[in-house]
Design an enzyme around this catalytic site. Sequence first.
Site, PDB file in Angstrom:
ATOM      1  N   PRO A   2      -9.137  24.833 -76.892  1.00  0.00           N
ATOM      2  CA  PRO A   2     -10.272  25.140 -77.785  1.00  0.00           C
ATOM      3  C   PRO A   2     -11.229  23.951 -77.858  1.00  0.00           C
ATOM      4  CG  PRO A   2      -8.157  25.581 -78.862  1.00  0.00           C
ATOM      5  CD  PRO A   2      -7.857  24.836 -77.592  1.00  0.00           C
ATOM      6  N   GLU A   3     -12.491  24.217 -77.617  1.00  0.00           N
ATOM      7  CA  GLU A   3     -13.522  23.187 -77.732  1.00  0.00           C
ATOM      8  C   GLU A   3     -14.215  23.355 -79.083  1.00  0.00           C
ATOM      9  OE1 GLU A   3     -14.205  20.733 -75.759  1.00  0.00           O
ATOM     10  OE2 GLU A   3     -13.058  21.235 -73.961  1.00  0.00           O
ATOM     11  N   HIS A  91       6.670  30.832 -81.495  1.00  0.00           N
ATOM     12  CA  HIS A  91       5.653  29.788 -81.650  1.00  0.00           C
ATOM     13  C   HIS A  91       4.817  29.919 -82.917  1.00  0.00           C
ATOM     14  CE1 HIS A  91       6.857  28.914 -77.600  1.00  0.00           C
ATOM     15  NE2 HIS A  91       6.270  29.984 -77.104  1.00  0.00           N
ATOM     16  N   ARG A 115       2.316  25.164 -77.068  1.00  0.00           N
ATOM     17  CA  ARG A 115       2.525  23.854 -76.442  1.00  0.00           C
ATOM     18  C   ARG A 115       2.696  22.725 -77.447  1.00  0.00           C
ATOM     19  NH1 ARG A 115      -1.478  23.200 -71.460  1.00  0.00           N
ATOM     20  NH2 ARG A 115      -0.153  21.365 -71.198  1.00  0.00           N
ATOM     21  N   ARG A 163     -24.909  -0.188 -71.396  1.00  0.00           N
ATOM     22  CA  ARG A 163     -23.634   0.427 -70.991  1.00  0.00           C
ATOM     23  C   ARG A 163     -23.683   0.876 -69.540  1.00  0.00           C
ATOM     24  NH1 ARG A 163     -20.321   3.396 -75.694  1.00  0.00           N
ATOM     25  NH2 ARG A 163     -21.265   2.381 -77.499  1.00  0.00           N
TER      26      ARG A 163
END
Length: 282
Positions: A2-3, A91, A115, A163
């Site tokens: 999931p983002e 789960h 997981r 940078r």
Amino acid sequence: MPELPEVETTRRGLAPHVEGRRVVAVTLRRPDLRWPIPGEVPTLLPGQRIDAVRRRAKYLLFDTAAGSALLHLGMSGSLRVLPAGTPVTTHDHVDFALEGKGRTPGRVLRFNDPRRFGCLLWQPPGETHELLRHLGPEPLAVGESDGRSAFDGDYLFALSRGRKAPVKNFLMDQRVVVGVGNIYAAEALFAAGVSPLRAAGRVSRERYALLADAVKRILAHAITRGGTTLRDFLAPDGAPGYFEQELSAYGRGGAPCPNCGRPLKQAWIGQRATVWCGHCQR
Ligand SMILES: [Zn+2]
């Protein structure tokens, strides 16, 4: 994984079903996820009303007067609001039983995570959890605003001077800005015409303005998309909020550039596949 858009979509889907409800019981079916679940969760949370569901980066915060439960979906976690008494499946690690309200019966907020890279932690009132302390600003003024620097081109320009790291890595650094994962970085760089390999310190102010706008537009669009998968307040089951056929660069190495038709290049930056157009992105 999931983002940010999926997490924000989850937050929006859950909030109306959770906010204002009292937690009547907490069930932990194991003592830990990625990290041990602190004792405050089962001892302090029961009896508390969830005043708000907020998001900071990819963390969800369930705010109560006694403190906030801090939850991260990890790689494979999902949250669902279910009728009380719904049988547990594999789960299903955590349940918050929620009181009924008026004529609506009780519900359960259930966290499933095959997981177990997700986490459930505790943030006392008025404190900021260690994990949230060093995060950069939110790219969108949705869910949560952190009261720090606004995310825009001037901010990126100022922070990036000197940078040498590739601009893609800079954009994906959570201390710079939160929630820009590999997919969204690739798409935003393509939209802004900036090569992912260019040193962050060598991108102009004007181009950072384009890049910041692209990040905002792409994330907002993905959240809109994610929203369509949330009927019946089920969390997205790992399906990205962004549809594959809408991606311009990510996952399309060797395919024609949508702008110029030349084949898109692919390389590895760090551990991540990176796709870009050598003609359109400089
Ligand atoms: Zn091109």
